[in-house]
Write an enzyme that holds these catalytic residues in place. Structure first.
Site, PDB file in Angstrom:
ATOM      1  N   LEU A   1     -35.845  56.038  72.988  1.00 48.45           N
ATOM      2  CA  LEU A   1     -36.589  57.044  73.523  1.00 48.45           C
ATOM      3  C   LEU A   1     -35.349  57.923  73.945  1.00 48.45           C
ATOM      4  O   LEU A   1     -35.867  59.178  74.082  1.00 48.45           O
ATOM      5  CB  LEU A   1     -37.347  56.509  74.637  1.00 48.45           C
ATOM      6  CG  LEU A   1     -38.399  57.785  75.331  1.00 48.45           C
ATOM      7  CD1 LEU A   1     -39.350  57.887  74.082  1.00 48.45           C
ATOM      8  CD2 LEU A   1     -39.389  57.162  76.308  1.00 48.45           C
TER       9      LEU A   1
ATOM     10  N   MET B   1     -38.599  51.039  68.931  1.00 46.45           N
ATOM     11  CA  MET B   1     -38.092  51.862  69.663  1.00 46.45           C
ATOM     12  C   MET B   1     -38.225  51.295  71.189  1.00 46.45           C
ATOM     13  O   MET B   1     -39.094  50.577  71.409  1.00 46.45           O
ATOM     14  CB  MET B   1     -38.581  53.325  69.845  1.00 46.45           C
ATOM     15  CG  MET B   1     -38.076  54.011  70.693  1.00 46.45           C
ATOM     16  SD  MET B   1     -39.157  55.695  70.989  1.00 46.45           S
ATOM     17  CE  MET B   1     -38.239  56.542  69.465  1.00 46.45           C
ATOM     18  N   CYS B   2     -37.231  51.474  72.031  1.00 48.84           N
ATOM     19  CA  CYS B   2     -37.121  51.116  73.189  1.00 48.84           C
ATOM     20  C   CYS B   2     -36.516  51.891  74.207  1.00 48.84           C
ATOM     21  O   CYS B   2     -36.420  53.190  73.534  1.00 48.84           O
ATOM     22  CB  CYS B   2     -36.625  49.701  73.704  1.00 48.84           C
ATOM     23  SG  CYS B   2     -34.914  49.568  73.451  1.00 48.84           S
ATOM     24  N   ALA B   3     -36.249  51.778  75.391  1.00 49.94           N
ATOM     25  CA  ALA B   3     -35.510  53.067  76.015  1.00 49.94           C
ATOM     26  C   ALA B   3     -34.372  53.392  75.624  1.00 49.94           C
ATOM     27  O   ALA B   3     -33.669  54.675  75.486  1.00 49.94           O
ATOM     28  CB  ALA B   3     -35.438  52.370  77.669  1.00 49.94           C
TER      29      ALA B   3
END
Length: 135
Positions: free
Chosen positions: A122, A93-95
């Protein structure tokens, strides 16, 4: 033929909207990514490990509950120490999902065959009203 000439703009709009609908499939966001709800199911059923590949400052501002921070630029060195069992699903996961897509190739190269990207990152996690914690 007269219909096409008279309605060229409507045909162009229909073709472009169809292309926009097909773009995620063509781009490949469906392959290797899953929804936030799908990620929760993997965590609960298969004890998947959530890895946040954002840098430490972004991670500290807020991350998915239970996610471990392994920044993208350190993924190759730190992922084997963070997730020792390569048969466990690894959720990246990242932004927004862009960095996590790059991290997916690294994770697969390291032997994490069940690695997947949380589609939308996210942002989609927050949109699904799933828990966030700050470090």
């Amino acid at each position: 033929m007269k219909f096409i000439v008279d309605n060229w703009m409507l045909i162009l709009i229909a073709l472009s909207s169809g292309a926009m609908l097909a773009w995620p499939l063509i781009r490949g966001t469906g392959g290797g990514s899953l929804t936030a709800q799908g990620a929760v199911q993997l965590i609960n059923r298969e004890r998947a490990v959530m890895i946040d590949v954002r840098d430490a400052a972004e991670y500290a501002q807020g991350h998915a509950t239970g996610a471990r921070n392994v920044p993208l630029d350190q993924l190759e060195q730190k992922l084997p120490g963070t997730v020792k069992n390569k048969s466990v699903p690894v959720l990246l996961m990242c932004a927004t999902g862009a960095r996590a897509q790059r991290a997916l190739a690294t994770a697969k190269k390291l032997g994490y065959e069940q690695a997947q990207v949380v589609g939308g990152g996210l942002k989609s996690w927050k949109d699904a009203n799933l828990p966030i914690e700050k470090a």
